[in-house]
Design an enzyme around this catalytic site. Structure first.
Site, PDB file in Angstrom:
ATOM      1  N   LYS A  22       0.835  -1.206   0.000  1.00  0.00           N
ATOM      2  CA  LYS A  22       0.000   0.000   0.000  1.00  0.00           C
ATOM      3  C   LYS A  22       0.871   1.258   0.000  1.00  0.00           C
ATOM      4  O   LYS A  22       0.649   2.182  -0.787  1.00  0.00           O
ATOM      5  CB  LYS A  22      -0.926  -0.034   1.234  1.00  0.00           C
ATOM      6  CG  LYS A  22      -1.860   1.143   1.354  1.00  0.00           C
ATOM      7  CD  LYS A  22      -3.123   0.762   2.089  1.00  0.00           C
ATOM      8  CE  LYS A  22      -2.965   0.608   3.589  1.00  0.00           C
ATOM      9  NZ  LYS A  22      -2.845   1.897   4.298  1.00  0.00           N
ATOM     10  N   SER A  23       1.850   1.303   0.881  1.00  0.00           N
ATOM     11  CA  SER A  23       2.709   2.498   0.982  1.00  0.00           C
ATOM     12  C   SER A  23       3.421   2.763  -0.344  1.00  0.00           C
ATOM     13  O   SER A  23       3.512   3.904  -0.798  1.00  0.00           O
ATOM     14  CB  SER A  23       3.769   2.289   2.064  1.00  0.00           C
ATOM     15  OG  SER A  23       3.167   2.196   3.320  1.00  0.00           O
ATOM     16  N   SER A 167       7.402   9.152  11.948  1.00  0.00           N
ATOM     17  CA  SER A 167       6.281   8.942  11.040  1.00  0.00           C
ATOM     18  C   SER A 167       6.716   9.153   9.598  1.00  0.00           C
ATOM     19  O   SER A 167       7.142  10.249   9.222  1.00  0.00           O
ATOM     20  CB  SER A 167       5.142   9.916  11.381  1.00  0.00           C
ATOM     21  OG  SER A 167       4.271  10.041  10.273  1.00  0.00           O
ATOM     22  N   GLN A 169       4.765   9.252   7.179  1.00  0.00           N
ATOM     23  CA  GLN A 169       3.802  10.150   6.529  1.00  0.00           C
ATOM     24  C   GLN A 169       4.251  11.602   6.691  1.00  0.00           C
ATOM     25  O   GLN A 169       4.210  12.382   5.745  1.00  0.00           O
ATOM     26  CB  GLN A 169       2.407   9.949   7.122  1.00  0.00           C
ATOM     27  CG  GLN A 169       1.847   8.561   6.809  1.00  0.00           C
ATOM     28  CD  GLN A 169       0.494   8.318   7.445  1.00  0.00           C
ATOM     29  OE1 GLN A 169      -0.026   9.158   8.161  1.00  0.00           O
ATOM     30  NE2 GLN A 169      -0.078   7.147   7.179  1.00  0.00           N
ATOM     31  N   ASP A 315       2.000  -1.041  11.953  1.00  0.00           N
ATOM     32  CA  ASP A 315       0.692  -1.528  11.488  1.00  0.00           C
ATOM     33  C   ASP A 315       0.443  -2.983  11.879  1.00  0.00           C
ATOM     34  O   ASP A 315      -0.668  -3.499  11.705  1.00  0.00           O
ATOM     35  CB  ASP A 315       0.593  -1.371   9.964  1.00  0.00           C
ATOM     36  CG  ASP A 315       0.580   0.096   9.551  1.00  0.00           C
ATOM     37  OD1 ASP A 315       0.211   0.946  10.378  1.00  0.00           O
ATOM     38  OD2 ASP A 315       0.951   0.385   8.397  1.00  0.00           O
ATOM     39  N   LYS A 342      -4.560   5.882  14.790  1.00  0.00           N
ATOM     40  CA  LYS A 342      -4.635   5.166  13.511  1.00  0.00           C
ATOM     41  C   LYS A 342      -6.110   5.126  13.055  1.00  0.00           C
ATOM     42  O   LYS A 342      -6.926   5.878  13.550  1.00  0.00           O
ATOM     43  CB  LYS A 342      -4.041   3.771  13.655  1.00  0.00           C
ATOM     44  CG  LYS A 342      -2.542   3.781  13.903  1.00  0.00           C
ATOM     45  CD  LYS A 342      -1.788   4.303  12.698  1.00  0.00           C
ATOM     46  CE  LYS A 342      -0.296   4.394  12.940  1.00  0.00           C
ATOM     47  NZ  LYS A 342       0.390   5.072  11.848  1.00  0.00           N
TER      48      LYS A 342
HETATM   49  C1  S3P Z   1       2.563   4.808   6.305  1.00  0.00           C
HETATM   50  C2  S3P Z   1       3.150   5.192   7.481  1.00  0.00           C
HETATM   51  C3  S3P Z   1       2.676   4.754   8.793  1.00  0.00           C
HETATM   52  C4  S3P Z   1       1.714   3.591   8.699  1.00  0.00           C
HETATM   53  C5  S3P Z   1       0.712   3.758   7.595  1.00  0.00           C
HETATM   54  C6  S3P Z   1       1.416   3.888   6.258  1.00  0.00           C
HETATM   55  C7  S3P Z   1       3.122   5.322   5.033  1.00  0.00           C
HETATM   56  O1  S3P Z   1       2.007   5.828   9.418  1.00  0.00           O
HETATM   57  O2  S3P Z   1       1.062   3.384   9.915  1.00  0.00           O
HETATM   58  O3  S3P Z   1      -0.180   2.674   7.533  1.00  0.00           O
HETATM   59  O4  S3P Z   1       2.829   4.745   3.960  1.00  0.00           O
HETATM   60  O5  S3P Z   1       3.874   6.302   5.074  1.00  0.00           O
HETATM   61  P1  S3P Z   1       2.802   6.952  10.258  1.00  0.00           P
HETATM   62  O6  S3P Z   1       3.661   7.687   9.305  1.00  0.00           O
HETATM   63  O7  S3P Z   1       1.745   7.816  10.846  1.00  0.00           O
HETATM   64  O8  S3P Z   1       3.582   6.212  11.278  1.00  0.00           O
END
Ligand code: S3P
Length: 434
Positions: A22-23, A167, A169, A315, A342
């Site tokens: 997914k990421s 994070s 993200q 996750d 989350k």
């Molecule tokens: C993700 C980062 C994680 C993860 C999320 C996907 C990403 O979140 O929990 O499911 O693809 O960058 P955080 O950046 O808030 O830790």
């Protein structure tokens, strides 16, 4: 409402593969959208979250074709992104909201970003703060800047940002925002979050360097479209791997799984618990390492889980907590307060789910203690959270008798084909509409 009825206690055996990561899928589409030329993506996750990415990019003027095999993104390059005429709907995807906010901020356009009821509870102050420092105008609801948020981008300044949370993200949002700025955009993290953005930016031609917990991007970057092969999602494979470990008499191989070291915390946790989990030879899918994972029913030890392991398994904590129910002593999870923000409050929802299956779980502000014991069948709710729904299904497979997980449509956000894959392994899982 869709529910799943699970008749547990049957061994799981065989080989499965899982859909694309997914990421990495989100990032391939987002970088392809602003690169020069075409980006061809194979293995793209056609789950709801990543389909939202394609739809939002369409609103920003990006042409995307999908022949069912390959996604072709026609990058806008020097043309930049169009101001969207409608609010960008990210659905349930927190990653999309945070990365898209960074991407939009790099362009002289205004966009409103919104999503479902779960998204509207997720804090965006963590990205609003650095984006404002760079010069973007960002507003949202209340102190924590909840969605819907408005982003007005433009001529941003590069910054050095010390993120208070590990994070990916947040880190990715700042890096994307810095792509068109002159100079070095630097992010320093308190722990090792996933590094897919850095790897992929380098592949698209950006000047980017990683040193420990510091990442530096020198802008402006001229990205060039390319082919991206997305490996299987380790966060999806996690459910099969734990199922193979805790369901009596099981032996499972999951093929073609991404094993980027910033994502393999669950494998380290299971190994420390004494599980029979092995990785096959590692190959490369572009910038990402890939391997087959094998697992078999194992006797497990209770352990302590915390520190840098948490962002590498963030996750997978709900499914790791299920594995802990089958250990011979208690497992203590700490430093995981991020779970509270989350798709659901995963400390509360995991504790409640496992308690319904007969485990004794104490929730802490930043984690939980799981006291092992036999699992009994249960009827549980997903709370609209895909990973809680799937953890419930695997708990049902480990408990002898009939269990039910309600409100399971959310599984499609990250793992279309989850039930079919389990059936291939011999699981008795039935879809019902209530
Ligand atoms: C993700 C980062 C994680 C993860 C999320 C996907 C990403 O979140 O929990 O499911 O693809 O960058 P955080 O950046 O808030 O830790």
């Amino acid at each position: 409402m869709k529910s799943l009825v699970i008749r547990g206690g049957r061994p799981l055996r065989g080989t499965v593969s899982v859909p694309g990561d997914k990421s990495i899928s989100h990032r391939a589409a987002l970088l392809g959208a602003i690169a020069d030329g075409e980006t061809r993506i194979t293995g793209f996750l056609r789950g709801e979250d990543c389909l939202s990415t394609l739809r939002c990019l369409g609103e920003l003027g990006v042409a995307i074709e999908d022949d069912g095999e390959e996604i072709v993104v026609h990058g806008r390059g020097s043309e930049g992104l169009d101001a969207p005429k409608v609010p960008l709907d990210v659905g349930n995807a927190g990653t999309l909201m945070r990365l898209l906010a960074g991407l939009v901020a790099a362009y002289p356009i205004q966009a409103t970003l919104d999503g479902d009821s779960s998204i509207r509870r997720r804090p965006m102050d963590r990205i609003a703060i650095p984006l404002r420092t760079m010069g973007a105008e960002v507003s949202g609801q209340g102190e924590r800047c909840l969605p819907p948020i408005s982003v007005q981008g433009g001529d941003l300044q590069p910054i050095t940002y010390r993120s208070p949370v590990a994070s990916a993200q947040v880190k990715s949002c700042v890096l994307l925002a810095g792509l068109r700025s002159e100079g070095v955009t630097r992010v320093i993290e308190p722990g090792p979050s996933r590094d897919h953005t850095e790897r992929m930016l380098a592949g698209f031609g950006a000047r980017i360097e990683q040193r420990g917990l510091t990442c530096e991007l020198t802008g402006p970057a001229e990205l060039v479209g390319r082919s991206v092969r997305v490996p299987g999602d380790i966060s999806s494979a996690a459910f099969h791997v734990v199922a193979g470990t805790v369901v009596e008499g099981s032996s499972i191989t999951v093929e073609g799984v991404g094993v980027n070291p910033t994502r393999t915390g669950l494998l380290d946790i299971l190994e420390e618990m004494g599980a029979l989990v092995t990785r096959g030879p590692v190959s490369q899918a572009d910038a990402e390492p890939v391997a087959d994972l094998r697992c078999a029913t194992s006797a497990l030890r209770g352990i302590g889980i915390g520190g840098d392991l948490i962002p590498r398994a963030i996750d997978e904590i709900p499914i790791a907590a299920l594995a802990a129910c089958r250990a011979e002593a208690a497992t203590v999870i700490r430093d995981a307060a991020e779970l509270r923000v989350k798709e659901s409050d995963r400390i509360a929802t995991t504790a409640c789910l496992l308690a319904a299956f007969g485990a004794r779980v104490e929730a802490h502000e930043d984690g939980m203690t799981i006291h092992p014991g036999p699992l009994r069948p249960a009827e549980v709710e997903s709370e609209g959270d895909h990973r809680i729904a799937m953890t419930g299904v695997i708990a049902g497979l480990a408990a002898e008798g009939e269990s039910r997980v309600r409100d399971t449509a959310c599984i499609d956000t990250s793992f279309p084909g989850f039930v079919e894959g389990l059936r291939t392994l011999g699981a008795d899982v039935e879809e019902v509409t209530e």
